[in-house]
Write a protein that holds these residues in place. Structure first.
Motif, mmCIF file in Angstrom:
data_model
loop_
_atom_site.group_PDB
_atom_site.id
_atom_site.type_symbol
_atom_site.label_atom_id
_atom_site.label_comp_id
_atom_site.label_asym_id
_atom_site.label_seq_id
_atom_site.Cartn_x
_atom_site.Cartn_y
_atom_site.Cartn_z
ATOM 1 N N LYS A 1 0.818 -1.215 0.000
ATOM 2 C CA LYS A 1 0.000 0.000 0.000
ATOM 3 C C LYS A 1 0.853 1.267 0.000
ATOM 4 N N ARG A 2 2.168 1.098 0.224
ATOM 5 C CA ARG A 2 3.052 2.262 0.262
ATOM 6 C C ARG A 2 4.114 2.200 -0.835
ATOM 7 N N ALA A 3 3.707 1.666 -1.984
ATOM 8 C CA ALA A 3 4.617 1.655 -3.130
ATOM 9 C C ALA A 3 4.964 3.073 -3.568
ATOM 10 N N ASP A 4 4.154 4.044 -3.142
ATOM 11 C CA ASP A 4 4.439 5.438 -3.477
ATOM 12 C C ASP A 4 5.716 5.932 -2.811
ATOM 13 N N MET A 5 6.198 5.185 -1.797
ATOM 14 C CA MET A 5 7.414 5.578 -1.098
ATOM 15 C C MET A 5 8.660 4.918 -1.679
ATOM 16 N N ASN A 6 8.503 4.136 -2.760
ATOM 17 C CA ASN A 6 9.660 3.539 -3.411
ATOM 18 C C ASN A 6 10.544 4.631 -4.018
ATOM 19 N N VAL A 7 11.830 4.332 -4.114
ATOM 20 C CA VAL A 7 12.782 5.281 -4.701
ATOM 21 C C VAL A 7 13.493 4.596 -5.861
ATOM 22 N N ARG A 8 13.513 5.253 -7.007
ATOM 23 C CA ARG A 8 14.195 4.724 -8.196
ATOM 24 C C ARG A 8 15.427 5.574 -8.465
ATOM 25 N N ILE A 9 16.599 4.909 -8.589
ATOM 26 C CA ILE A 9 17.860 5.622 -8.792
ATOM 27 C C ILE A 9 18.539 5.042 -10.030
ATOM 28 N N SER A 10 18.610 5.803 -11.098
ATOM 29 C CA SER A 10 19.244 5.317 -12.320
ATOM 30 C C SER A 10 20.754 5.228 -12.131
ATOM 31 N N TYR A 11 21.396 4.400 -12.924
ATOM 32 C CA TYR A 11 22.827 4.139 -12.761
ATOM 33 C C TYR A 11 23.668 5.390 -12.973
ATOM 34 N N ASP A 12 23.158 6.353 -13.754
ATOM 35 C CA ASP A 12 23.923 7.562 -14.044
ATOM 36 C C ASP A 12 23.429 8.772 -13.249
ATOM 37 N N ALA A 13 22.635 8.524 -12.207
ATOM 38 C CA ALA A 13 22.095 9.631 -11.415
ATOM 39 C C ALA A 13 23.207 10.314 -10.620
ATOM 40 N N ALA A 14 23.168 11.633 -10.599
ATOM 41 C CA ALA A 14 24.162 12.410 -9.844
ATOM 42 C C ALA A 14 23.653 12.592 -8.414
ATOM 43 N N SER A 15 23.529 11.479 -7.704
ATOM 44 C CA SER A 15 22.966 11.501 -6.359
ATOM 45 C C SER A 15 23.887 10.747 -5.409
#
Length: 254
Positions: free
Chosen positions: A220-234
């Protein structure tokens, strides 16, 4: 009177709360409490700022530590060191005092541990890990707690969870224990992660393209998932693995 007690006395004399003094020093109120209780010592830059805020010098805060010496028992080397100390400027004295107190604290801690070997203490970080969002874990924002029989033997620290995204396995408000630098396996393990200013308690998964996902166990809290691409400047840091009694299943929505 110890450094911590003199600090507390001076703070109260000036009418500061721990939180108020902490703001002036650039630390938390809990950090000030740790200084006063002898749990930790301020860094050199904080100590220098402390002298200005409290309108006192090193001789005041460390007076009893320096005076609690039997002059007749001093060795020749000790006499020489005291003489050298008196020639130092304020910065030099602060640096010497920090090293001396840190070493004295290390010695006291070693003696305490040898006498109370059966008692183990771990850090309880006061900044919450979010099944939502929170500030990063701060180095001095913690208290030491005794690790009882309910604490996993390999746990290095603990932190409180805010939010329901990891339910039913980790509930809102639950305290979790973390093994620092432990390998976190995809899906089955839960890690404590720092990502872009937030501390998150999540499962994780990496796809074939190198994209990393921080996943909620609660569908029910899939809205809290975080997606980070391999080239993200994070910035992504894993603080460690949450010590759970059993492995978690793969989230049903993945």
């Amino acid at each position: 009177m110890s450094f911590g007690l003199r600090l507390k006395a001076r703070r109260e004399e000036l009418g500061f709360l721990q939180s108020e003094l902490g703001k002036l020093l650039g630390v938390t109120g809990s950090a000030v409490g740790n200084y006063e209780n002898g749990v930790s010592m301020p860094r050199a830059d904080i100590l220098s700022r402390m002298f200005n805020v409290l309108r006192c010098d090193a001789n005041y805060l460390f007076a009893d530590d320096l005076l609690n010496v039997d002059i007749d028992t001093l060795s020749h080397t000790e006499h020489e060191l005291i003489g050298e100390y008196r020639t130092l400027d304020e910065h030099g004295k602060v640096m010497v005092e920090i090293v001396m107190r840190a070493e004295a604290e290390r010695q006291r801690e070693n003696m305490r541990l040898s006498n109370l070997a059966e008692i183990r203490y771990i850090r309880h970080y006061l900044t919450p890990a979010a099944a939502g969002f929170a500030n990063p874990i701060e180095g001095e924002d913690y208290e030491l707690i005794a690790a009882g029989d309910d604490v996993p033997k390999n746990a290095d620290f603990c932190i409180d969870i805010v939010g329901d995204s990891m339910e039913p396995y980790i509930k809102d408000g639950e305290r979790v224990y973390v093994k620092r630098d432990a390998a976190v396996n995809e899906y089955s393990d839960v890690g404590v992660f720092y990502y872009d200013g937030a501390v998150l308690c999540k499962q994780f998964y990496t796809d074939r393209q190198g994209t990393l996902y921080l996943l909620s166990a609660n569908p029910k809290r899939a809205d809290m998932n975080v997606r980070i691409s391999y080239d993200a400047a994070s910035t992504l840091v894993c603080f460690g693995k949450v010590m759970l009694k059993k492995k978690l299943p793969k989230p049903v929505y993945v």
